[in-house]
Write an enzyme that holds these catalytic residues in place. Sequence first.
Site, PDB file in Angstrom:
ATOM      1  N   ASP A  49      19.083  -7.291 -54.096  1.00 30.54           N
ATOM      2  CA  ASP A  49      18.160  -6.260 -53.614  1.00 30.54           C
ATOM      3  C   ASP A  49      17.783  -6.611 -52.180  1.00 30.54           C
ATOM      4  O   ASP A  49      17.714  -7.792 -51.813  1.00 30.54           O
ATOM      5  CB  ASP A  49      16.910  -6.201 -54.492  1.00 30.54           C
ATOM      6  N   ASP A  50      17.545  -5.588 -51.367  1.00 28.94           N
ATOM      7  CA  ASP A  50      17.211  -5.839 -49.966  1.00 28.94           C
ATOM      8  C   ASP A  50      15.783  -6.345 -49.784  1.00 28.94           C
ATOM      9  O   ASP A  50      15.448  -6.877 -48.724  1.00 28.94           O
ATOM     10  CB  ASP A  50      17.423  -4.572 -49.136  1.00 28.94           C
ATOM     11  N   GLY A  93      11.943  -1.285 -61.170  1.00 25.59           N
ATOM     12  CA  GLY A  93      11.620  -1.193 -62.586  1.00 25.59           C
ATOM     13  C   GLY A  93      12.831  -0.857 -63.434  1.00 25.59           C
ATOM     14  O   GLY A  93      13.020  -1.418 -64.526  1.00 25.59           O
ATOM     15  N   HIS A  94      13.668   0.061 -62.948  1.00 18.82           N
ATOM     16  CA  HIS A  94      14.874   0.410 -63.684  1.00 18.82           C
ATOM     17  C   HIS A  94      15.789  -0.804 -63.823  1.00 18.82           C
ATOM     18  O   HIS A  94      16.371  -1.040 -64.896  1.00 18.82           O
ATOM     19  CB  HIS A  94      15.607   1.550 -62.968  1.00 18.82           C
ATOM     20  N   HIS A 123      21.678  11.250 -64.325  1.00 23.16           N
ATOM     21  CA  HIS A 123      20.568  10.489 -64.882  1.00 23.16           C
ATOM     22  C   HIS A 123      19.884  11.372 -65.916  1.00 23.16           C
ATOM     23  O   HIS A 123      19.283  12.390 -65.575  1.00 23.16           O
ATOM     24  CB  HIS A 123      19.586  10.085 -63.781  1.00 23.16           C
ATOM     25  N   GLY A 158      18.121   4.340 -59.499  1.00 20.60           N
ATOM     26  CA  GLY A 158      17.920   5.648 -60.095  1.00 20.60           C
ATOM     27  C   GLY A 158      18.429   6.799 -59.262  1.00 20.60           C
ATOM     28  O   GLY A 158      18.820   7.835 -59.805  1.00 20.60           O
ATOM     29  N   ILE A 200      12.079  13.694 -67.487  1.00 23.06           N
ATOM     30  CA  ILE A 200      11.593  13.200 -68.765  1.00 23.06           C
ATOM     31  C   ILE A 200      11.180  14.355 -69.678  1.00 23.06           C
ATOM     32  O   ILE A 200      10.492  15.288 -69.285  1.00 23.06           O
ATOM     33  CB  ILE A 200      10.427  12.212 -68.551  1.00 23.06           C
ATOM     34  N   HIS A 253      26.760  16.690 -80.070  1.00 22.45           N
ATOM     35  CA  HIS A 253      28.208  16.748 -80.210  1.00 22.45           C
ATOM     36  C   HIS A 253      28.871  17.522 -79.068  1.00 22.45           C
ATOM     37  O   HIS A 253      28.359  18.523 -78.584  1.00 22.45           O
ATOM     38  CB  HIS A 253      28.592  17.394 -81.545  1.00 22.45           C
TER      39      HIS A 253
END
Length: 212
Positions: free
Chosen positions: A36-37, A14-15, A147, A71, A168, A138
């Site tokens: 991708d494997d 999905g990422h 991440h 991820g 999240i 800043h």
Amino acid sequence: MKKNQTLVIIGAGGHGLVVADCAESIGHYSEVIFLDDCLDKLKDKSHWHIAGPIASWVEYGENVDFIVAIGNNTLRASLLQQLSAENCCLATLIHPTAFISKHSYIGPGVVIFAKAVVNIGARIDEGCIINTAATIDHDCHIQAYCHISPGVNIAGGVNVGKLSWLGIGSSVVEYITIAENTHSGAGAVITKSTQSNKLYLGVPALPVRSLI
């Protein structure tokens, strides 16, 4: 570093699809290829295809840009280091709706998704993910292979150690240090500097277990 017309995305989960969509939004690349494997992962899910397993990246050489869309911070770091050792071109992808101060630094292999903010004096090192609507205020320093999940808010002057993952909706107060490989759960509020290799949960966030 020159930009190529083909982007090779390592990781087709999905990422990876969000990364590909971000690349399309930028409009630079004429071709996007996944590695991708699990070779049938994208079957009937998108207009992109998987050209081969992850190890086949060695076949592409210097004529493509690479991005590692995995991820897991440790695995992403390992693959990026292999690519760098072979002088491969690492893409930096910034969604058109993100705000990035011209007085910030964004390293190679970084992806910054829609509505994210990186303010003046901030530094985002190699291989970081700055996810949807995350804000880096800043003078923050996000060290390599972190991440920063969707909706994370990091106040000014924070130093986030490499390989850290902020879950999240997490928040971090100003001018503290997030140690290397700190993880935080969803909605955690980090009010004090953390210890390395710990998972933090709650409001205020406290260490609940070791990660090693």
